[in-house]
Write a protein that holds these residues in place. Structure first.
Motif, short mmCIF file in Angstrom:
data_model
loop_
_atom_site.label_atom_id
_atom_site.label_comp_id
_atom_site.label_asym_id
_atom_site.label_seq_id
_atom_site.Cartn_x
_atom_site.Cartn_y
_atom_site.Cartn_z
N ASP A 45 0.84 -1.19 0.00
CA ASP A 45 0.00 0.00 0.00
C ASP A 45 0.88 1.25 0.00
O ASP A 45 1.44 1.63 1.03
N ALA A 46 0.98 1.88 -1.16
CA ALA A 46 1.88 3.03 -1.29
C ALA A 46 1.22 4.35 -0.90
O ALA A 46 1.85 5.39 -0.94
N ARG A 47 -0.05 4.29 -0.49
CA ARG A 47 -0.70 5.52 -0.02
C ARG A 47 -0.62 5.63 1.51
O ARG A 47 -0.27 6.66 2.06
N ASN A 48 -0.94 4.52 2.17
CA ASN A 48 -1.06 4.56 3.64
C ASN A 48 0.20 4.12 4.38
O ASN A 48 0.33 4.38 5.58
N LYS A 84 8.88 7.75 -9.33
CA LYS A 84 7.71 8.64 -9.29
C LYS A 84 6.59 8.03 -8.48
O LYS A 84 6.51 6.81 -8.30
N TYR A 85 5.72 8.93 -8.01
CA TYR A 85 4.58 8.53 -7.19
C TYR A 85 3.40 8.25 -8.11
O TYR A 85 2.58 9.12 -8.37
N GLN A 86 3.38 7.06 -8.65
CA GLN A 86 2.27 6.65 -9.50
C GLN A 86 2.05 5.16 -9.32
O GLN A 86 3.02 4.38 -9.30
N VAL A 87 0.79 4.79 -9.18
CA VAL A 87 0.46 3.38 -9.04
C VAL A 87 -0.54 2.99 -10.12
O VAL A 87 -1.24 3.86 -10.62
N PRO A 88 -0.63 1.73 -10.50
CA PRO A 88 0.18 0.62 -9.99
C PRO A 88 1.60 0.66 -10.55
O PRO A 88 1.85 1.21 -11.61
N CYS A 89 2.50 0.05 -9.79
CA CYS A 89 3.88 -0.09 -10.23
C CYS A 89 4.36 -1.48 -9.80
O CYS A 89 4.25 -1.85 -8.63
N GLU A 109 2.48 1.90 -15.37
CA GLU A 109 1.39 1.79 -16.36
C GLU A 109 0.69 0.44 -16.28
O GLU A 109 1.28 -0.61 -16.58
N SER A 110 -0.58 0.50 -15.88
CA SER A 110 -1.36 -0.72 -15.70
C SER A 110 -1.40 -1.59 -16.96
O SER A 110 -1.33 -2.82 -16.88
#
Ligand SMILES: N[C@@H](CCC(=O)N[C@@H](CS)C(=O)NCC(=O)O)C(=O)O
Length: 124
Positions: free
Chosen positions: A74-77, A91-96, A111-112
């Protein structure tokens, strides 16, 4: 008006999660032996994601359908995974999807669509 945005976004996120749960594709079946081999190949893969992100849902569906045991972070919490994604991934982008090669090389795949294509080609 800003105070309305957050709960509305949360409710929409939960609806996406519910629809995903209801319509989730059946995982492909493998023999125990075949699954073990696949598990050993996904051991070096980790998915950085948010619970409610629709692009992450798309990739999680693919992972579920292909019956892959890939660790999800979980890269947000979780501050640790958040920092790791930004600092090491770039960079802060999901999914990765982080893929560590046998030689220790690390690839951060964003990039999904690209992640889903990669998993499909490798494990379908
Ligand atoms: N084209 C990307 C879009 C991914 C995307 O927009 N992810 C959002 C979350 S839904 C994100 O990482 N946002 C970063 C942020 O919230 O700062 C994909 O298909 O993976």
């Amino acid at each position: 008006m800003g105070f309305i945005f957050k709960p509305v976004r949360w409710v929409l996120g939960q609806i996406i999660i519910f629809i995903d749960w209801v319509t989730r594709p059946k995982p492909i079946q493998r023999t125990e032996e075949a699954q073990k081999i696949i598990d050993s190949q996904t051991d070096n893969m980790v998915l950085y994601q948010f619970n409610q992100c629709p692009f992450c849902v798309k990739t999680r569906r693919q992972i579920h359908r292909l019956a892959l045991n890939i660790e999800k972070r979980d890269a947000r919490n979780d501050a640790k995974w958040n920092q790791e994604l930004i600092n090491d991934g770039g960079k802060y982008q999901v999914p990765c999807l982080k893929v560590t090669g046998n030689d220790g090389s690390v690839e951060w795949m964003y990039e999904s669509s690209e992640i889903n294509k990669f998993l499909n080609e490798k494990f379908q």
